[in-house]
Design a protein around this motif. Structure first.
Motif, PDB file in Angstrom:
ATOM      1  N   GLY A  74     111.939   9.767  69.706  1.00 11.16           N
ATOM      2  CA  GLY A  74     112.614   8.527  70.050  1.00 11.16           C
ATOM      3  C   GLY A  74     112.959   7.746  68.797  1.00 11.16           C
ATOM      4  N   ASN A  75     112.444   6.520  68.709  1.00  6.50           N
ATOM      5  CA  ASN A  75     112.693   5.670  67.548  1.00  6.50           C
ATOM      6  C   ASN A  75     111.538   5.672  66.565  1.00  6.50           C
ATOM      7  N   ALA A  76     110.640   6.636  66.679  1.00 11.02           N
ATOM      8  CA  ALA A  76     109.415   6.614  65.873  1.00 11.02           C
ATOM      9  C   ALA A  76     109.337   7.821  64.952  1.00 11.02           C
ATOM     10  N   ILE A  77     108.617   7.617  63.845  1.00 12.49           N
ATOM     11  CA  ILE A  77     108.386   8.648  62.840  1.00 12.49           C
ATOM     12  C   ILE A  77     106.880   8.814  62.685  1.00 12.49           C
ATOM     13  N   TYR A  78     106.394  10.033  62.800  1.00  6.83           N
ATOM     14  CA  TYR A  78     104.973  10.331  62.629  1.00  6.83           C
ATOM     15  C   TYR A  78     104.804  11.119  61.336  1.00  6.83           C
ATOM     16  N   VAL A  79     103.907  10.661  60.470  1.00  4.86           N
ATOM     17  CA  VAL A  79     103.675  11.322  59.190  1.00  4.86           C
ATOM     18  C   VAL A  79     102.174  11.583  59.042  1.00  4.86           C
ATOM     19  N   LYS A  88      88.364   9.548  57.272  1.00  4.55           N
ATOM     20  CA  LYS A  88      88.468  10.993  57.080  1.00  4.55           C
ATOM     21  C   LYS A  88      89.376  11.259  55.886  1.00  4.55           C
ATOM     22  N   THR A  89      89.591  12.528  55.597  1.00  2.00           N
ATOM     23  CA  THR A  89      90.398  12.896  54.433  1.00  2.00           C
ATOM     24  C   THR A  89      91.847  12.471  54.565  1.00  2.00           C
ATOM     25  N   ASN A  90      92.417  12.625  55.770  1.00  2.00           N
ATOM     26  CA  ASN A  90      93.840  12.404  55.981  1.00  2.00           C
ATOM     27  C   ASN A  90      94.086  11.251  56.948  1.00  2.00           C
ATOM     28  N   VAL A  91      95.343  10.820  56.996  1.00  2.00           N
ATOM     29  CA  VAL A  91      95.755   9.728  57.877  1.00  2.00           C
ATOM     30  C   VAL A  91      97.026  10.160  58.606  1.00  2.00           C
ATOM     31  N   LEU A  92      97.060   9.927  59.909  1.00  2.00           N
ATOM     32  CA  LEU A  92      98.272  10.110  60.698  1.00  2.00           C
ATOM     33  C   LEU A  92      98.855   8.735  60.957  1.00  2.00           C
ATOM     34  N   TYR A 135      92.714   8.053  61.421  1.00  2.19           N
ATOM     35  CA  TYR A 135      92.124   9.020  60.500  1.00  2.19           C
ATOM     36  C   TYR A 135      92.045  10.397  61.153  1.00  2.19           C
ATOM     37  N   THR A 136      92.068  11.443  60.322  1.00  2.00           N
ATOM     38  CA  THR A 136      91.886  12.809  60.806  1.00  2.00           C
ATOM     39  C   THR A 136      91.525  13.710  59.632  1.00  2.00           C
ATOM     40  N   ASP A 137      90.858  14.815  59.933  1.00  2.00           N
ATOM     41  CA  ASP A 137      90.620  15.860  58.933  1.00  2.00           C
ATOM     42  C   ASP A 137      91.657  16.974  59.038  1.00  2.00           C
ATOM     43  N   LEU A 138      92.540  16.879  60.011  1.00  2.00           N
ATOM     44  CA  LEU A 138      93.466  17.967  60.301  1.00  2.00           C
ATOM     45  C   LEU A 138      94.678  17.923  59.380  1.00  2.00           C
ATOM     46  N   THR A 139      95.368  19.059  59.279  1.00  2.00           N
ATOM     47  CA  THR A 139      96.560  19.159  58.440  1.00  2.00           C
ATOM     48  C   THR A 139      97.790  19.566  59.243  1.00  2.00           C
ATOM     49  N   ASN A 140      97.695  19.477  60.580  1.00  2.00           N
ATOM     50  CA  ASN A 140      98.830  19.823  61.429  1.00  2.00           C
ATOM     51  C   ASN A 140      98.716  19.040  62.727  1.00  2.00           C
TER      52      ASN A 140
END
Length: 281
Positions: free
Chosen positions: A151-156, A175-179, A193-198
Motif C-alpha cells: 500500500g502506502n507503507a515501506i518495511y525495512v 535484539k540485533t536487528n530492527v524491522l 526488534y528482531t534477530d531475524l534477517t528475512n
C-alpha cells in the motif's frame, strides 16, 4: 554478493534496475546525479558507482542517474505508489573526507545525519516518477537485510544501533536487528526488534516472521499448530533449534499467530509464502 533485489516494476509496467558504471562515465541528462569522483566510488577495488535506470514497458529508456557518495551499495529496490524505493549502505572511503554527510538524507528526515560517518551506514531513499528524489533518510549502521512495500507503507529490516523499538511495539526487547515501517512520505510508523534477517508480508500488510529458534517461550499463540518446542537434539551439538512462524499485525503491536514447526532434530523455516487463505512454508 551485496545485492538482494535490484530489479522491480511498478503498476504502469515501468522497469527499474541497478547496475554499476565506471566513474569516468557521465550521465548528462541524469535527473539526480550526473557524475561521481574517485573519492565517491570504490566497489570491490574497482572505480565503479551504482546507477539507477528506469525503462518504460516497451524497454525504452526514461531516465538513469548515478546514486553514490563514497562507497555506495544499493542492495534492495521496490516501488510504492509508482515511486522507486531503494535501500542500501554507504561506507566512508578512509582516504577522503565526507564532503556531504547528509547526501543520503533530506531535510526533516527521520535521521538526517547519523553522527560519526566512519564505517558503514544504511539508508532508504525514494525517487519520484521523473527521477528526482522525493526524500531520503539514514537508518542505522551497516546492513539492510530486506525491503518490502505494501500500500502506502515501506518495511525495512536493518541492523540496529540507530533506531530503537517504538512505544507499544510487540517485540520491544533489544535484539540485533530492527524491522521499521515507514510511510510513503518518510515518517516512521513503528519499529520492532528482531534477530531475524528475512521477513514477508501477507495480503493485508501483516508481517510474517520465520526462522529457527532456541526459545521456549514467547513464540506461540493459543491456536498454534505446534504449541511446544520439540526438545530432541539428535545431533548432540548443544544447540536445539526448532522452526517457527509468527504473524505480526500491520500496526506492529500484536502477535496474531505464532507456532513452532518441525520434527525431531534441528529444524528451521526458510521462507513463508502468503496465499489468499493461509500460507506456504
Amino acid at each position: 554478493g551485496y545485492a538482494k533485489k535490484v530489479t522491480t516494476t511498478d503498476a504502469l509496467g515501468n522497469i527499474y534496475f541497478i547496475t554499476y558504471l565506471p566513474i569516468t562515465e557521465t550521465l548528462p541528462n541524469a535527473p539526480f546525479q550526473t557524475s561521481v569522483s574517485v573519492a565517491e566510488a570504490m566497489v570491490d577495488s574497482f572505480l565503479m558507482a551504482p546507477i539507477i535506470t528506469k525503462l518504460d514497458s516497451n524497454g525504452q529508456l526514461l531516465w538513469k542517474t548515478f546514486f553514490c557518495h563514497h562507497i555506495t551499495i544499493i542492495s534492495n529496490i521496490d516501488v510504492v505508489n509508482n515511486q522507486l524505493v531503494i535501500a542500501g549502505r554507504m561506507t566512508k572511503n578512509p582516504y577522503y573526507e565526507m564532503t556531504n554527510p547528509t547526501f543520503f538524507s533530506t531535510p526533516g528526515a527521520l535521521l538526517e545525519n547519523v553522527g560519526n560517518l566512519t564505517g558503514s551506514k544504511n539508508f532508504v531513499n525514494v525517487f519520484n516518477e521523473d527521477g528526482t528524489r522525493a526524500w531520503g533518510t539514514y537508518l542505522s549502521t551497516s546492513f539492510t537485510h530486506g525491503l518490502r512495500t505494501f500500500g502506502n507503507a515501506i518495511y525495512v529490516l536493518h541492523q540496529g544501533n540507530g533506531l530503537t523499538a517504538t512505544e507499544g511495539a510487540y517485540f520491544g526487547t533489544p535484539k540485533t536487528n530492527v524491522l521499521t515501517k515507514l510511510s510513503n512520505t518518510g515518517t516512521r510508523l513503528w519499529s520492532n526488534y528482531t534477530d531475524l534477517t528475512n521477513f514477508n508480508l501477507d495480503l493485508s500488510g501483516n508481517v510474517f516472521l520465520f526462522g529457527a529458534t532456541q526459545e521456549t517461550s514467547g513464540i506461540v499463540t493459543a491456536d498454534a499448530y505446534q504449541t511446544i518446542k520439540n526438545p530432541t537434539n539428535i545431533y548432540g551439538f548443544g544447540v536445539n533449534l526448532d522452526g517457527f512462524h509468527q504473524i505480526l499485525s500491520q500496526n506492529g503491536t500484536d502477535l496474531l499467530y505464532g507456532t513452532y514447526y518441525g520434527l525431531q532434530g534441528q529444524d528451521g523455516t526458510g521462507m513463508i509464502i502468503p496465499r489468499n487463505s493461509g500460507y506456504i512454508s
